[in-house]
Design a protein around this motif. Structure first.
Motif, mmCIF file in Angstrom:
data_model
loop_
_atom_site.group_PDB
_atom_site.id
_atom_site.type_symbol
_atom_site.label_atom_id
_atom_site.label_comp_id
_atom_site.label_asym_id
_atom_site.label_seq_id
_atom_site.Cartn_x
_atom_site.Cartn_y
_atom_site.Cartn_z
ATOM 1 N N THR A 1 0.846 -1.186 0.000
ATOM 2 C CA THR A 1 0.000 0.000 0.000
ATOM 3 C C THR A 1 0.882 1.236 0.000
ATOM 4 O OG1 THR A 1 -1.834 1.132 1.113
ATOM 5 C CG2 THR A 1 -0.128 0.168 2.514
ATOM 6 N N MET A 2 0.306 2.342 -0.347
ATOM 7 C CA MET A 2 1.044 3.599 -0.368
ATOM 8 C C MET A 2 1.164 4.133 1.050
ATOM 9 S SD MET A 2 0.227 6.944 -2.726
ATOM 10 C CE MET A 2 1.452 8.239 -2.949
ATOM 11 N N ASN A 3 2.354 4.555 1.426
ATOM 12 C CA ASN A 3 2.583 5.077 2.768
ATOM 13 C C ASN A 3 2.104 6.519 2.888
ATOM 14 O OD1 ASN A 3 3.806 2.691 3.661
ATOM 15 N ND2 ASN A 3 5.815 3.345 2.943
ATOM 16 N N PHE B 1 6.151 3.594 -6.427
ATOM 17 C CA PHE B 1 6.481 2.686 -7.522
ATOM 18 C C PHE B 1 7.876 2.097 -7.356
ATOM 19 C CE2 PHE B 1 2.871 4.386 -9.948
ATOM 20 C CZ PHE B 1 2.426 3.224 -10.561
ATOM 21 N N SER B 2 8.786 2.866 -6.783
ATOM 22 C CA SER B 2 10.140 2.369 -6.549
ATOM 23 C C SER B 2 10.115 1.208 -5.560
ATOM 24 C CB SER B 2 11.028 3.500 -6.023
ATOM 25 O OG SER B 2 12.331 3.029 -5.765
ATOM 26 N N THR C 1 8.542 -1.811 -7.305
ATOM 27 C CA THR C 1 9.463 -2.409 -8.275
ATOM 28 C C THR C 1 10.529 -3.244 -7.579
ATOM 29 O OG1 THR C 1 9.119 -0.554 -9.795
ATOM 30 C CG2 THR C 1 11.052 -1.922 -10.169
ATOM 31 N N ASN C 2 10.998 -2.792 -6.431
ATOM 32 C CA ASN C 2 12.002 -3.559 -5.682
ATOM 33 C C ASN C 2 11.457 -4.925 -5.272
ATOM 34 O OD1 ASN C 2 13.932 -1.549 -5.846
ATOM 35 N ND2 ASN C 2 13.382 -0.623 -3.887
ATOM 36 N N ILE C 3 10.205 -4.959 -4.856
ATOM 37 C CA ILE C 3 9.586 -6.235 -4.478
ATOM 38 C C ILE C 3 9.489 -7.154 -5.693
ATOM 39 C CG2 ILE C 3 7.467 -7.332 -3.643
ATOM 40 C CD1 ILE C 3 6.972 -4.822 -1.961
ATOM 41 N N ILE C 4 9.060 -6.597 -6.819
ATOM 42 C CA ILE C 4 8.920 -7.385 -8.047
ATOM 43 C C ILE C 4 10.267 -7.935 -8.496
ATOM 44 C CG2 ILE C 4 8.331 -7.276 -10.495
ATOM 45 C CD1 ILE C 4 5.940 -7.324 -8.616
ATOM 46 N N ASN C 5 11.300 -7.096 -8.437
ATOM 47 C CA ASN C 5 12.636 -7.532 -8.867
ATOM 48 C C ASN C 5 13.173 -8.657 -7.986
ATOM 49 O OD1 ASN C 5 12.668 -5.703 -10.957
ATOM 50 N ND2 ASN C 5 13.809 -4.143 -9.832
ATOM 51 N N ILE D 1 -1.218 -2.753 -8.613
ATOM 52 C CA ILE D 1 -0.763 -1.464 -8.092
ATOM 53 C C ILE D 1 -1.849 -0.402 -8.248
ATOM 54 C CG2 ILE D 1 0.312 -0.710 -10.253
ATOM 55 C CD1 ILE D 1 1.652 -0.106 -6.694
ATOM 56 N N THR D 2 -2.636 -0.486 -9.321
ATOM 57 C CA THR D 2 -3.734 0.464 -9.518
ATOM 58 C C THR D 2 -4.805 0.273 -8.452
ATOM 59 O OG1 THR D 2 -3.345 0.469 -11.913
ATOM 60 C CG2 THR D 2 -5.478 1.277 -11.139
#
Length: 215
Positions: free
Chosen positions: A123-125, A134-135, A138-142, A160-161
């Motif tokens: 979730t967004m902080n 998004f950064s 993306t780190n989690i996805i990578n 994410i949306t």
């Protein structure tokens, strides 16, 4: 790409693309690990083929194996070189690095489970901008991709949306309402600043002046 012992998942992803771009046969060799040339004896025992009996195809196979080992060795630090230098096949080198930095299959599954949880609960902080959000995502996805757990682009975008919309909805729901007392207090303060042009007293306009009403 050179691996200095830190951020293995990042190096692994870059190294994978690098090797594939050089020669996909090299990548197949590292992943599948073909055996060295062998020969079958009369008693049906299979032994490594003597080098002096190699044919052209055998030498091509050995050459590719040596090239794959060379690429890996040149991309790692001294400590990791000592760790994998005894490996005969490039696959053994690659697998040993994976076990060292990612753990066994059980450890790997545990890491994947934790990262999937982070992905699902993402979730967004508070006070975080979209770029930072998004950064983190993306780190989690990578990290998941480095452990061979992948999501399609459509799945990631939808996820994410959905999380972003949910965050905005919660912000709107809990947004504070105006304080009526403060509002009324502010209004009375404004009235105190008003000066009547008829009686020169504060708190009302000329049209509401008590002196005019008496007249």
């Amino acid at each position: 790409p050179f691996f200095d012992g830190n951020n293995y998942s990042h190096w692994k992803a870059k190294m994978t693309i690098f090797i594939q771009s050089l020669d996909y046969n090299l990548w197949d060799l590292i992943v599948d690990g073909p055996n060295l040339p062998t020969v079958t004896l009369e008693n049906r025992n299979v032994i490594p083929k003597p080098r002096n009996t190699y044919d052209d195809n055998d030498r091509r196979m050995v050459q590719i194996k040596a090239k794959a080992k060379h690429i890996i060795i040149c991309a790692i630090n001294l400590n990791d070189f000592n760790r994998i230098s005894s490996c005969i096949l490039a696959k053994e080198m690659w697998d040993r690095l994976e076990v060292t930095y990612e753990g066994t299959n059980q450890v790997k599954e545990a890491k994947i489970s934790m990262l999937v949880h982070d992905y699902e609960m993402f979730t967004m902080n508070e006070n975080e901008d979209i770029k930072s959000m998004f950064s983190r995502f993306t780190n989690i996805i990578n990290e998941l991709q480095a452990l061979d757990k992948t999501y399609s682009n459509s799945e990631m975008l939808a996820h994410i949306t959905r999380k972003f919309k949910k965050f905005l909805a919660s912000k709107k729901k809990f947004r504070g309402k105006p304080n009526k007392k403060l509002y009324q207090k502010g209004e009375s303060r404004k009235l105190e600043e008003i000066i009547c042009f008829e009686c020169n007293k504060p708190g009302h306009y000329k049209s509401d002046c008590p002196r005019l009403k008496k007249k």
